[in-house]
Design an enzyme around this catalytic site. Structure first.
Site, short mmCIF file in Angstrom:
data_model
loop_
_atom_site.label_atom_id
_atom_site.label_comp_id
_atom_site.label_asym_id
_atom_site.label_seq_id
_atom_site.Cartn_x
_atom_site.Cartn_y
_atom_site.Cartn_z
CB SER A 5 -0.93 -0.01 1.21
OG SER A 5 -0.22 -0.22 2.41
CD GLU A 22 0.97 7.62 5.25
OE1 GLU A 22 0.73 6.53 5.81
OE2 GLU A 22 1.47 8.59 5.83
CG PHE A 35 9.88 12.91 8.82
CD1 PHE A 35 9.29 14.16 8.93
CD2 PHE A 35 9.95 12.33 7.56
CE1 PHE A 35 8.78 14.80 7.83
CE2 PHE A 35 9.46 12.97 6.44
CZ PHE A 35 8.88 14.21 6.58
CG HIS A 92 -4.16 8.84 6.86
ND1 HIS A 92 -2.96 8.71 7.51
CD2 HIS A 92 -4.12 7.96 5.82
CE1 HIS A 92 -2.22 7.79 6.90
NE2 HIS A 92 -2.91 7.34 5.85
CG HIS A 147 1.50 1.85 4.68
ND1 HIS A 147 0.33 1.98 3.97
CD2 HIS A 147 1.77 3.10 5.17
CE1 HIS A 147 -0.09 3.23 4.03
NE2 HIS A 147 0.76 3.93 4.76
CG ASP A 171 1.38 14.74 16.29
OD1 ASP A 171 1.50 13.69 16.95
OD2 ASP A 171 1.96 14.95 15.20
#
Ligand SMILES: Cc1cc2nc3c(=O)[nH]c(=O)nc-3n(C[C@H](O)[C@H](O)[C@H](O)COP(=O)(O)OP(=O)(O)OC[C@H]3O[C@@H](n4cnc5c(N)ncnc54)[C@H](O)[C@@H]3O)c2cc1C
Length: 313
Positions: A21, A23, A225, A83, A275, A115
């Site tokens: 998958s 993203e 990140f 999402h 993913h 977040d």
């Protein structure tokens, strides 16, 4: 003879077909929109299981996420997963988004808490009239529509979490609320993922826990990140990119080698679903999928591994 490496037979092993998958994030500008759709156009023929579209911090991309998901639904044969976060929104606002997705024909949501509004590190406070956490959101989605729900998992612990055990309890609560797949935060050391998987299975969590793979297009960005998400960056990884700040061509070759080593080792150890965090770029992800045996327009299937062993004997 040594047992064959499973990753050498991904193309021909019907029992262990690889499923991927991808993203993407919703584009902000026309240029970014073009880049995204070039990436989708290049990756779509690999027939991913689904493609997901992120939701900006605090719901900041609500309209753009919706528009991107809708365009994927109407202009491609792909299955989109939207999402959705519940931070800083009332239950009614979040429910309206779920209902709009259901009406548009979206059948898969990646449900997240999100977040804290002040950023990671700040204490999370649920919206007074909102869903309390991701598990509560999963229940809400399941109450509103017959939609498949995926959730997050953190092999190296979420930064807010007191322990891996607390994280696993949270994952269990999300599964009990109806989640049928977890997608992990990215990691670079596969042992971290397998340790987490063992702990989750020992806690009675049976759903697929799909590794999230971040091909390192840009090492500095990946490190930043990682610092925000609690993922560790091993010294060996930093050493591999050392001295390449001004050499994008070599950096890309190294990135491909690093990701290839990671995914093939996961395959050798029994992983079949992946993913990819594409960052809206296709080239590295396409190359890694090719290594995994995926070809445009072809579902993986053919012979079982036992047939290959027989053919080779
Ligand atoms: C696959 C994936 C996709 C993502 N997509 C997006 C996206 O599209 N948009 C976006 O904004 N963010 C996204 N995120 C990031 C995510 O929103 C943040 O990590 C957020 O801080 C936690 O949301 P969650 O649903 O993952 O957390 P949860 O699963 O609810 O919590 C994560 C862990 O933190 C701990 N925890 C949670 N709440 C508390 C608390 N109040 N006190 C102490 N510990 C606590 C728990 O132990 C829990 O296991 C994504 C993350 C992943 C892994």
């Amino acid at each position: 003879m040594d047992a064959p490496r499973l990753s050498r037979f991904t193309e021909t092993n019907a029992k262990r077909a690889i499923r991927v998958s991808f993203e993407f994030f919703p584009p902000k500008t026309e240029d970014m929109e073009r880049t995204l759709w070039e990436a989708i156009g290049r990756l779509a023929p690999l027939l991913p299981h689904f493609v997901s579209v992120t939701y900006g911090a605090g719901g900041s991309t609500r309209e753009r996420t919706h528009a991107t998901v809708k365009r994927i639904l109407t202009e491609t044969m792909l299955t989109p997963a939207a999402h959705l976060t519940c931070v800083a929104a009332s239950r009614a606002e979040v429910d309206a988004v779920i209902e709009a997705y259901a009406q548009a024909g979206v059948r898969h949501i990646v449900a997240l808490r999100g977040d804290p509004v002040g950023g990671i590190g700040e204490k999370y406070t649920p919206h007074p009239g909102g869903y309390r956490n991701a598990a509560d959101l999963v229940s809400g989605i399941k109450r509103i529509a017959d939609i498949e729900v995926s959730v997050s998992a953190y092999p190296e612990k979420h930064p807010d979490s007191t322990s891996v055990a607390a994280d696993i309890d949270m994952l269990k609560a999300k599964v009990d609320a109806g989640a049928s797949r977890a997608i992990t935060q990215f990691f670079f050391e596969n042992s971290v993922y397998f340790r987490y998987l063992d702990r989750a299975r020992a806690a009675g969590i049976e759903i697929p826990i799909v590794p999230g793979i971040l091909p390192v297009q840009n090492f500095k960005q990946a490190r930043s990140f990682a610092a925000r998400t609690g993922a560790s960056v091993p010294n060996w990884l930093a050493a591999r990119f050392d001295g390449l700040d001004d050499d994008p061509a070599t950096r890309k070759l190294i990135a491909a080698a690093v990701a290839a080593e990671q995914v093939l080792d996961l395959v050798d150890n029994g992983v079949t679903d992946f993913h990819f965090y594409t960052m809206n770029r296709a080239d590295l992800v396409y190359a890694i999928c090719h290594l995994l045996g995926l070809r445009p327009g072809k579902q993986q299937s053919a012979h079982a591994l036992s047939d290959i062993e027989i053919e080779q004997a």
